[in-house]
Design an enzyme around this catalytic site. Sequence first.
Site, PDB file in Angstrom:
ATOM      1  N   LYS A 161     -21.322 -19.724  61.278  1.00  0.00           N
ATOM      2  CA  LYS A 161     -20.417 -20.865  61.145  1.00  0.00           C
ATOM      3  C   LYS A 161     -20.136 -21.499  62.520  1.00  0.00           C
ATOM      4  O   LYS A 161     -20.261 -22.701  62.690  1.00  0.00           O
ATOM      5  CB  LYS A 161     -19.113 -20.399  60.486  1.00  0.00           C
ATOM      6  CG  LYS A 161     -18.189 -21.541  60.097  1.00  0.00           C
ATOM      7  CD  LYS A 161     -16.818 -21.028  59.670  1.00  0.00           C
ATOM      8  CE  LYS A 161     -16.780 -20.577  58.238  1.00  0.00           C
ATOM      9  NZ  LYS A 161     -16.519 -21.680  57.297  1.00  0.00           N
ATOM     10  N   ARG A 208     -10.858 -18.719  60.771  1.00  0.00           N
ATOM     11  CA  ARG A 208     -11.856 -18.231  59.802  1.00  0.00           C
ATOM     12  C   ARG A 208     -12.839 -17.293  60.455  1.00  0.00           C
ATOM     13  O   ARG A 208     -13.188 -17.457  61.611  1.00  0.00           O
ATOM     14  CB  ARG A 208     -12.690 -19.385  59.241  1.00  0.00           C
ATOM     15  CG  ARG A 208     -11.930 -20.419  58.489  1.00  0.00           C
ATOM     16  CD  ARG A 208     -12.931 -21.507  58.102  1.00  0.00           C
ATOM     17  NE  ARG A 208     -12.279 -22.773  57.903  1.00  0.00           N
ATOM     18  CZ  ARG A 208     -12.060 -23.301  56.702  1.00  0.00           C
ATOM     19  NH1 ARG A 208     -12.454 -22.676  55.621  1.00  0.00           N
ATOM     20  NH2 ARG A 208     -11.483 -24.469  56.590  1.00  0.00           N
ATOM     21  N   GLY A 235     -17.456 -15.328  51.111  1.00  0.00           N
ATOM     22  CA  GLY A 235     -16.202 -14.863  50.526  1.00  0.00           C
ATOM     23  C   GLY A 235     -15.832 -13.435  50.873  1.00  0.00           C
ATOM     24  O   GLY A 235     -14.877 -12.889  50.328  1.00  0.00           O
ATOM     25  N   MET A 279     -14.978 -12.113  53.893  1.00  0.00           N
ATOM     26  CA  MET A 279     -13.940 -11.864  54.891  1.00  0.00           C
ATOM     27  C   MET A 279     -12.868 -12.941  54.826  1.00  0.00           C
ATOM     28  O   MET A 279     -12.907 -13.802  53.962  1.00  0.00           O
ATOM     29  CB  MET A 279     -14.567 -11.735  56.262  1.00  0.00           C
ATOM     30  CG  MET A 279     -15.340 -10.422  56.360  1.00  0.00           C
ATOM     31  SD  MET A 279     -16.081 -10.225  57.947  1.00  0.00           S
ATOM     32  CE  MET A 279     -17.101 -11.647  58.008  1.00  0.00           C
ATOM     33  N   ARG A 334     -24.904 -24.796  56.820  1.00  0.00           N
ATOM     34  CA  ARG A 334     -25.719 -23.595  56.972  1.00  0.00           C
ATOM     35  C   ARG A 334     -26.939 -23.747  56.078  1.00  0.00           C
ATOM     36  O   ARG A 334     -26.951 -24.600  55.185  1.00  0.00           O
ATOM     37  CB  ARG A 334     -24.928 -22.342  56.581  1.00  0.00           C
ATOM     38  CG  ARG A 334     -24.441 -22.388  55.168  1.00  0.00           C
ATOM     39  CD  ARG A 334     -23.593 -21.184  54.823  1.00  0.00           C
ATOM     40  NE  ARG A 334     -22.970 -21.386  53.533  1.00  0.00           N
ATOM     41  CZ  ARG A 334     -21.994 -20.650  53.054  1.00  0.00           C
ATOM     42  NH1 ARG A 334     -21.483 -19.667  53.770  1.00  0.00           N
ATOM     43  NH2 ARG A 334     -21.491 -20.884  51.871  1.00  0.00           N
ATOM     44  N   HIS A 394     -17.730 -18.414  43.128  1.00  0.00           N
ATOM     45  CA  HIS A 394     -18.170 -17.118  43.653  1.00  0.00           C
ATOM     46  C   HIS A 394     -19.271 -16.530  42.790  1.00  0.00           C
ATOM     47  O   HIS A 394     -20.328 -16.115  43.273  1.00  0.00           O
ATOM     48  CB  HIS A 394     -16.959 -16.173  43.712  1.00  0.00           C
ATOM     49  CG  HIS A 394     -17.299 -14.810  44.211  1.00  0.00           C
ATOM     50  ND1 HIS A 394     -17.582 -13.770  43.369  1.00  0.00           N
ATOM     51  CD2 HIS A 394     -17.444 -14.335  45.462  1.00  0.00           C
ATOM     52  CE1 HIS A 394     -17.865 -12.702  44.085  1.00  0.00           C
ATOM     53  NE2 HIS A 394     -17.788 -13.014  45.360  1.00  0.00           N
ATOM     54  N   SER A 446     -54.727   7.947  50.666  1.00  0.00           N
ATOM     55  CA  SER A 446     -53.696   7.035  50.173  1.00  0.00           C
ATOM     56  C   SER A 446     -52.361   7.750  50.362  1.00  0.00           C
ATOM     57  O   SER A 446     -52.175   8.860  49.859  1.00  0.00           O
ATOM     58  CB  SER A 446     -53.940   6.713  48.698  1.00  0.00           C
ATOM     59  OG  SER A 446     -52.925   5.851  48.248  1.00  0.00           O
ATOM     60  N   CYS A 503     -49.591   4.116  48.341  1.00  0.00           N
ATOM     61  CA  CYS A 503     -49.355   3.855  46.919  1.00  0.00           C
ATOM     62  C   CYS A 503     -47.997   4.367  46.431  1.00  0.00           C
ATOM     63  O   CYS A 503     -47.711   4.326  45.246  1.00  0.00           O
ATOM     64  CB  CYS A 503     -50.476   4.437  46.070  1.00  0.00           C
ATOM     65  SG  CYS A 503     -50.552   6.225  46.154  1.00  0.00           S
ATOM     66  N   TYR A 534     -54.447  -1.468  52.992  1.00  0.00           N
ATOM     67  CA  TYR A 534     -53.894  -2.100  51.794  1.00  0.00           C
ATOM     68  C   TYR A 534     -52.622  -1.372  51.346  1.00  0.00           C
ATOM     69  O   TYR A 534     -52.367  -0.238  51.741  1.00  0.00           O
ATOM     70  CB  TYR A 534     -54.913  -2.130  50.643  1.00  0.00           C
ATOM     71  CG  TYR A 534     -55.199  -0.759  50.055  1.00  0.00           C
ATOM     72  CD1 TYR A 534     -54.397  -0.220  49.041  1.00  0.00           C
ATOM     73  CD2 TYR A 534     -56.268   0.007  50.526  1.00  0.00           C
ATOM     74  CE1 TYR A 534     -54.651   1.037  48.528  1.00  0.00           C
ATOM     75  CE2 TYR A 534     -56.534   1.259  50.014  1.00  0.00           C
ATOM     76  CZ  TYR A 534     -55.717   1.778  49.011  1.00  0.00           C
ATOM     77  OH  TYR A 534     -55.959   3.018  48.517  1.00  0.00           O
TER      78      TYR A 534
HETATM   79  C1  PEP Z   1     -46.212   9.478  45.636  1.00  0.00           C
HETATM   80  O1  PEP Z   1     -45.863  10.648  45.665  1.00  0.00           O
HETATM   81  O2  PEP Z   1     -45.896   8.647  46.486  1.00  0.00           O
HETATM   82  C2  PEP Z   1     -47.040   8.981  44.529  1.00  0.00           C
HETATM   83  C3  PEP Z   1     -47.496   7.735  44.526  1.00  0.00           C
HETATM   84  O3  PEP Z   1     -47.242   9.811  43.473  1.00  0.00           O
HETATM   85  P1  PEP Z   1     -46.167  10.074  42.323  1.00  0.00           P
HETATM   86  O4  PEP Z   1     -45.098   9.067  42.469  1.00  0.00           O
HETATM   87  O5  PEP Z   1     -46.907   9.967  41.068  1.00  0.00           O
HETATM   88  O6  PEP Z   1     -45.714  11.469  42.638  1.00  0.00           O
END
Ligand code: PEP
Length: 894
Positions: free
Chosen positions: A27, A96, A105, A107, A352, A468, A777, A844, A864
Site C-alpha cells: 500500500k 492503516r 482485511g 490487519m 495494487r 470479503h 524416479s 513422481c 521431468y
Molecule cells: C512415492 O513414494 O513418492 C511414490 C510415488 O509412490 P507411492 O506414493 O505409491 O508410495
Amino acid sequence: MSTKQVYSFGPDGTEGRSDMRELLGGKGANLAEMASLGLPVPPGFTISTAVCAHHTETGGYPEGLTDEVREALAKVESRVGARFGDPKNPLLVSVRSGAPASMPGMMDTVLNLGLNDETVRGLADKAQDERFAYDSYRRFIQMFGDVVLGIDHSRFEEALELYKEEHGYNLDTELTADDWKALIEQFKQIVEDETGEPFPQDPEQQLWKAINAVFGSWMNQRAVTYRRLHNIPQNWGTAVNVQAMVFGNMGDDCATGVAFTRDPSTGDNEFYGEFLPNAQGEDVVAGIRTPQPLTTHAKQKNDSDLPALEETMPSVYRQLHDVRQKLESHYRDMQDIEFTVQRGTLYMLQTRTGKRTARAALTIAVDMVKDGIITESEAVERVSPASLDQLLHPTLDPEAEREVIARGLPASPGAAAGVAVFTADRAEELSQAGTDVILCRTETSPEDIHGMHAAKGIVTARGGMTSHAAVVARGMGRPCVAGAGQLRIDEQQRRMIVDGVTVKEGDTITIDGAAGEVIRGKVPTVKPELSGEFATFMGWADRLRELGVRTNAETPQDARTAVEFGAQGIGLCRTEHMFFESDRITAVREMILAESEEGRRGPLARIEPMQRQDFVDLFRIMAGFPVTIRLLDPPLHEFLPREDADMHEVAQAAGMTVDQVRARALKLTEANPMLGHRGCRLGITYPEIYEMQVRAIFNAAADVAEETGETVEPEIMIPLVAVAKELEILRGLVDRVASEVMKDRGTRIAYKVGTMIELPRAAMLADAIAKHADFFSFGTNDLTQTAFGISRDDAASFMPTYQSQGILSTDPFISLDQDGVGKLVEMGAREGRRSNPALSLGICGEHGGDPDSIGFCQGTELEYVSCSPYRVPIARLAAAQAAIRQRKAQRAAA
Ligand code: PEP
Ligand code: MG
C-alpha cells in the site's frame, strides 16, 4: 547515521517508489508511486516494515522514530493546511497497515484519528455540518475502541441499537447531531468501564496507540493463519500508513468506491467497480449497503436500477477513467483501486495489482501480449499455476435439472456440491472428517478464513463482488455466490430458509459460482471446455519450459485426461490400483492367501490376461510416449478381505474355510506395514508375481506394436529399493522374462529398467544402484516419510501445530522439503549420474505437481516431473516459470 524509517508522500515531494514494497508494504509503495505520477493522493507518510520487525522483537521502537514521525506529520500539516490537534482547524488522519504481500482485511485500520471533544467542534465548523462531525467522532471511538483498545465491538453496536430502539429510529441516518453527542458520551463511558481509563483526548497519544496496534496486528491469530495458508513469511512485518483523511460521507456530492481496471471475473477490458454515495471507506467492503455500479454499461449488463457513477458524477467519472488509463499503462497490469470523492473532488487511496480469477488472468495476459503491452514470457509469469485449477475442474452439466433456491452474485467461478454448514468451525470439523461442505454465512469476515479454506464453496446472503467473501473466495479459487439476499441464515438453529424452503445442516446443496446460483441437492458436472486462449497460453509455456511433464495414471480415463491436458507420457503407473478392480480382486486375494508358490501360480495365471489388457489400453492411449510401469508395491494385507461376505467369497474360491482365511489374514498383518513386506521385497520373496506382471507388460507392448505399428517403450520400475543387490536381482528377472516373451513373439521391444529412489539409503548409495538402472524416479512421498520418520498417513494430527509454531513452514508432504529431502534428491541424482551418465531422472511423488517443488526440480539434474492428470497444466506452467526464473538469475549472475 541511522537508516531512514519514515517515508513521506504527497503532491510536492515523495520519498518512496513502487519497487520498495518490501520496506514500505504494497500500500505504502503504491501510494508513493501514485503521488509521483501526479495522481490526487491525500498526503501522508509510511513507517517502514523494518520498524515492525523491531517492534515485534522488542515491543519498542528504534531510536529517532518519534522525531521522524513528527517531521513527516508536520509536512502533512503544511500540505493540507491544517494542524493535528488544532481545535479550530484540525488535521485528521487514517492509520492503516500495509504488508509487502496483500493480506486483505487481515490487519487493522483506524479512521478519523485526531478527533476529541474539542477538535470535533472545529471539524463541525469547517465542514459546516455538525451531524457529520459527531458521526465521525463516534465512528472513531468505536474503531479505536475495537482495534486499539481491544473492546468487543458488539458493546458499541448494542448501545447504538438500544438507543435507536428507545428513540424509535430504524436507520443510522435518522440520528441527529444531538443523538450522536448523546451516544458519544455512552461510548466514552464504555471505554472507561472496559479499560479503566478515559478515552484518550490527546491526538498524539491516539496516534502512537494506533501505530502500536497496527504493528501488533501483524501477529494476531487471523493474520498468522492467513500467512500460513498463503506461504507468506512470518518475519516480513507490516508497514504503517498515516494519511490525511478525506471524507466520502460529507453529503450527496461525496462517495467512496473500489474498482478494477478490467473485469476481475472474466478479464474483459471493461472498467469495473462499485461505489456508495455518502459513505466512508469500510462501508463498501463491509457489504451492508448495496453498492452501485460505476458505468452505465455495467448497470445495463446487470439489470441494476441503481444509478451509475457515470450518471451521477460524470466529471468525477471521467477523471477516474483517466486514472484507470494512467495506472494500467504505468503498471502494465490490471489494477485494483480505491477512491473517495469529497465534495466533488476525486482522491486516490490505493492501487495494487488486482486479484483475478484464472479465467481473467489468462484473458488479460493474452490480450496484453496481443496489444504489445507485455511479452509472452511476462504473460506466462503472470498467471499463478495453482489458479489454473479453477479452469480445469468440472462445471455443472447444463442439461441437468437444477432446482435453484436462491440467486446471488457470480462472485467466484466453478461449481461445487456439499452439505450445508453455517459456521466456519463446523466447516472445518466436517471437512476434516472427509465431508465436502458448502459454507453458508450471512456475510464472512476474516474470522471465517479457516472455514472458507475447508469448504468446497461459499455462499453469503449479503455483500457485493468486492465483499470479503468474494475477494477471499476468488483468491482461494473456491466457487462463491455472494449477496444471495433471499437467504435467511440462522446460525443458531443451523439452517437457512428461503421462500419457505428450509435447508438444514447436513442437507446437500450445489452452487454455481459462475451463474450465482444456489441449488438444492447434488447436480451432475461436466468436464471443462478449454478455450482457445488456454491453448495459446499453454503453448507459450511449453516453448519456455525445460522440464518434461508426465502423469501418474493407471486407468484409461485418467490417462486420456492427462494426454488432453498435455502430458508427455506416464511417469508412474501404480499397478496395485489395478489389483483392486472388481473382476480380479477375488483372484488377487486367493493368490495372497496361498501358502506356497504353487498355490499362487493358479490365481496369478487368471489375473495375467486382465493385467495384459490394462497395459494394452494404456499403451494405446500413450502411443509414442514413454510409459513407466511400477511393479506391485504395497503390503499384501491391504488386499485382504475385511467384510464377512468377502471372506466367504475368497474362502470358496480358494477352497478354504472362513476360519482359515481369517487366520491367514491375521498372520499377514504387520506392526508397521509401511516399513514391512512391500515394494521390491515382495518381488524378492514372491518373484512369480513380478514375473506375471513383466510378461503382461511385454505381451501388451507386442500386441499394440502389432496392432498399430507404433513403437511402445515400456519402462519397468522397481519400487522401494534400498540395496543395489535388490535391483540387480530384479533387473535379472525383468531381462529374463522380457527376452522369453520377445523370443516367443518373434519381436524386439526396446525397454528400460529403473528404480524409484524413495529411501534415504537409496539416495546415499545411488552410485551403486545406478549401475543396474536405466532410470531413477524419485518417489518423494516415501522419501519424505522415511527422511522425516513421519508417517504419511498420520501426519495430519500434528502438522497444523508444527506449521503454526513455525517448526515447518509448509507441509513437507505437499511441498518438497528442499533443505532436507531436497538434499537427498540432489545427492541421488548427482551420484547416480556420476556412475551411469546415461541415467535418466524424474520425480513422481505428489511434489511433481507442486509449483514450488517444480521450481526446485528446475535447479537439479531432473529431466521431468510426473503428477496427477489435473495437475499436468499446472506443472507445465510452473515448469515454464521456473525456467524463466532460472534464466533471469543466470543472466543477473553473468
Ligand atoms: C512415492 O513414494 O513418492 C511414490 C510415488 O509412490 P507411492 O506414493 O505409491 O508410495
Ligand atoms: Mg512410494
